[in-house]
Each structure stands twice: as C-alpha cells, then as structure tokens.
Write a protein that holds these residues in place. Structure first.
Motif, mmCIF file in Angstrom:
data_model
loop_
_atom_site.group_PDB
_atom_site.id
_atom_site.type_symbol
_atom_site.label_atom_id
_atom_site.label_comp_id
_atom_site.label_asym_id
_atom_site.label_seq_id
_atom_site.Cartn_x
_atom_site.Cartn_y
_atom_site.Cartn_z
ATOM 1 N N GLY A 87 0.719 -1.189 0.219
ATOM 2 C CA GLY A 87 0.204 0.258 -0.177
ATOM 3 C C GLY A 87 0.948 1.726 -0.423
ATOM 4 N N GLU A 88 1.700 0.971 0.605
ATOM 5 C CA GLU A 88 2.630 2.584 0.048
ATOM 6 C C GLU A 88 4.160 2.117 -0.471
ATOM 7 O OE1 GLU A 88 4.886 5.335 4.418
ATOM 8 O OE2 GLU A 88 4.380 2.879 4.274
ATOM 9 N N ILE A 295 15.303 14.316 6.708
ATOM 10 C CA ILE A 295 15.401 12.740 6.966
ATOM 11 C C ILE A 295 14.543 11.642 6.180
ATOM 12 C CG2 ILE A 295 14.750 10.691 8.699
ATOM 13 C CD1 ILE A 295 14.789 12.728 11.269
ATOM 14 N N GLU A 296 13.313 11.637 6.501
ATOM 15 C CA GLU A 296 12.117 10.716 5.074
ATOM 16 C C GLU A 296 11.322 11.500 5.418
ATOM 17 O OE1 GLU A 296 12.853 6.612 6.280
ATOM 18 O OE2 GLU A 296 11.382 7.697 7.684
ATOM 19 N N ILE A 297 10.527 10.651 3.897
ATOM 20 C CA ILE A 297 9.263 11.581 3.944
ATOM 21 C C ILE A 297 7.984 9.969 3.512
ATOM 22 C CG2 ILE A 297 8.836 11.185 1.049
ATOM 23 C CD1 ILE A 297 7.543 13.380 0.902
ATOM 24 N N ASN A 298 6.678 10.070 4.453
ATOM 25 C CA ASN A 298 6.308 8.933 4.450
ATOM 26 C C ASN A 298 4.964 9.134 3.784
ATOM 27 O OD1 ASN A 298 4.103 7.431 5.667
ATOM 28 N ND2 ASN A 298 5.685 6.860 7.489
ATOM 29 N N THR A 299 4.447 8.399 3.117
ATOM 30 C CA THR A 299 3.247 8.560 1.939
ATOM 31 C C THR A 299 2.297 8.215 2.796
ATOM 32 O OG1 THR A 299 4.018 6.586 0.721
ATOM 33 C CG2 THR A 299 4.556 9.585 0.206
ATOM 34 N N THR A 300 2.588 7.411 3.638
ATOM 35 C CA THR A 300 0.922 6.606 4.490
ATOM 36 C C THR A 300 1.363 6.536 5.630
ATOM 37 O OG1 THR A 300 0.931 5.303 1.891
ATOM 38 C CG2 THR A 300 -0.216 4.664 4.039
#
Length: 341
Positions: A87-88, A295-300
């Motif tokens: 899903g991600e 740092i990072e990206i979280n799309t879910t």
C-alpha cells in the motif's frame, strides 16, 4: 446516497499490525452520514471484507468489488491506510490506476520512489536551504564490500537502515566500527525491504515530524510540527510504539523563523516529489547551525490517536473527521479533473 469508501488496511510486512490500528481509528472518525465504509484487508493469501456478523467476503480482484447477499458493491474511492508493501510502495496504486478506482494517497510512481530512501534523497537534492546527510547506498551485490565502502566514505557515528523499510525496523545507530558488520547484516536481512541498505552520517540536533496535505481549495496546508524526544538511542520501533519511551510535543516549541523555514521546505518537498493527499516529512534542526536536514518522507503516515498527523490536526484546530473529509473530497475532485468531467 453515501459515498462508498474502501478503507484499505493490512499488508505484507510487519507493519500490518500498525495498519489495522490506523484503519480502525480512521473508520471511527469518518463521517458516517456521508460515507459508507468497508474495511478491506489486503493480505498475501487473501483480500477480504468482514461484516459486523463476522462473515468474510472475498474481493473480486478483477474490479475490486464485493458480492454481499447477491448484490455487487463497487467503490467510489480507496482510502489507503496500509503501511509498507503493497500500500505504500506503489503496487496498489498501480493496480487501482489500471482498474480506474481513485485513491487518497500519492500516485504509483511517487509511492514507489519515496519507499526508496536513497533515490528520494537524490531527487530532492538542490532544494534551497534543505540539507542532506552524507550517505552511502548499498545494493544486494555490495554485501561483501559494504563495511569497507562505509568506512572509506563516512565518519562515525552513523545510522544503518533498510533502504525501503518503515517503522525503523532493521535500523541501528552505529557508534563504533565494531558494530558496523552486525548493523549492516540486520538491515540487509530485514524482511520485505528489497536487499538495499542506506548508511547516513549522524546529524546531532532536534528531531521533528510535520504533516502536509492539499485541501479542497487546492492549497497546500502544512500542519504544526511535532518534536520527538526519546529516551532511546534514537526514534526506533520500540520508541515509536511502546508508551512512555518518547515525548511527542505538538505543537513543537520552535521559533517563527524555524516554523516558516520548515513549512516552506516541506512544501517544496511535496511539490518536487509530486505528492498527493497527506504525507509526513521527518527532519532534524541541526544543534549548532539550526540547518534543516531532511530525514525521510512517509506517504502513508500512521493514523492512530497517538500518531503524529492526528496530533497535528488537533493542534491545527481541526477535527480528524473534518480532516479526513478534506482528504477524501480532494481525492474525488482530482479524479474528476483527471477524467475530464
């Protein structure tokens, strides 16, 4: 007539447990007068819906429909709350694109790209005032030379993590070279992470997380920041999910200058990665310089009551119900625009 929502949960990784908690929270907050919600579990061996009586119904994967009591149910939108694969990482998004079902998250390309931390950093390089820690991206064929590559190119301490993992699974903070081999092996061997490892130099500073979404007016809205202060060595899996190990301060105690700077950079990140829906960007403000380090990206991003996005939505002065309505309506509007209606 209420809009039919497929609330997508589960998944193929260890993050499935978090997905079920997130989807339960979202389900409880969705406007029942506007939406007819069907939680759909996506597991390796089965895609299914369970009704209130505990009866399980399989999803028809040809068109993502259900047959209940002889009636076929199709959906107007998929609300994706499935962390990790599929899903991600773009797999479900590509499937939904093929069958023509709109969804709430980033598209297939952006989702696949952002699951790869090293590739994401390469795309984001050049954003004004955004800094990136020096790093080494290791592929499956580099396993036997990985430690040597890191020693030649980076300075202690550093973080070793799966390049496509989530929830800090398989991640280690390395302070001495004696710890390096085991940290690399742990990252390589983390399940369902693609046999790639990212090693980054440690940036000393305050850690923050900040959500962003596009509202129904088409405007980008950056939510208040959350500062993460943990008693652990870093914000690892235990710190994220075991109560009492971490303080999460929302809204964070930052200056107006830091607020404006981080909001502007996060909007640039969202645009450059062609994001859709809600995403969350994690970053450091370096201790001595105040520089913004991605740092990072979280799309879910997680959606439990304690998760960063719901915290930030409440601090913004919005209810979760109103927020999720914005996410759904924005996705439906985009789908109509793309179809030429």
């Amino acid at each position: 007539m209420r809009t039919k929502i497929a609330l997508i949960t589960g998944g193929y990784t260890e993050e499935a447990a978090v997905s079920f908690k997130s989807s339960a929270f979202v389900h409880a907050k969705l406007d029942a007068e506007r939406y007819e919600v069907y939680p759909i579990s996506i597991m390796r061996d089965q895609w299914f819906y369970v009704n209130d009586a505990g009866v399980k119904f399989d999803i028809n994967r040809h068109n993502f429909s259900l047959v209940i009591d002889g009636h076929q149910i199709t959906f107007d939108l998929a609300f994706i709350v499935l962390h990790g694969s599929p899903g991600e990482d773009g797999r479900l998004q590509g499937y939904f694109d093929m069958i023509g079902l709109p969804y709430t998250s980033c598209d297939a390309l952006t989702s696949a790209l952002t699951m790869n931390k090293g590739y994401t950093k390469a795309v984001l390089a050049g954003i004004v005032d955004m800094h990136l820690a020096d790093s080494v991206l290791l592929f499956s064929g580099d396993r036997h030379t990985a430690a040597q590559q890191v020693k030649e190119r980076l300075s202690l301490p550093f973080f070793v993590k799966p390049n496509a993992g989530g929830s800090s699974i398989g991640m280690t903070k390395v302070k001495t070279l004696d710890e390096l081999d085991s940290a690399i092996a742990k990252a390589y061997d983390a399940a369902h992470t693609g046999q790639q490892v990212l090693v980054e130099e440690f940036i000393e500073g305050r850690e923050f997380s900040r959500g962003i979404f596009r509202n129904t007016d088409g405007d980008l809205v950056v939510l208040p920041a959350t500062e993460v202060i943990t008693t652990r060595e870093f914000f690892d899996y235990e710190a994220k999910y075991i109560p009492g190990l971490t303080d999460e301060i929302t809204p964070a105690d930052i200056t107006e200058e830091q607020n404006v700077l981080s909001a502007r950079i996060i909007k640039d990140v969202y645009r450059k990665l062609n994001c859709r829906g809600m995403v969350r960007v994690d970053f450091f403000l370096q201790k001595e310089t105040g520089r913004f380090y991605f740092i990072e990206i979280n799309t879910t991003p997680g959606q439990t009551a304690q998760s960063f996005i719901p915290q930030q939505v409440r601090a913004f002065g919005m209810t979760e119900t109103a927020f999720y309505t914005q996410i759904i309506d924005s996705a439906l509007q985009a789908a109509k625009t793309n179809s030429g209606e």
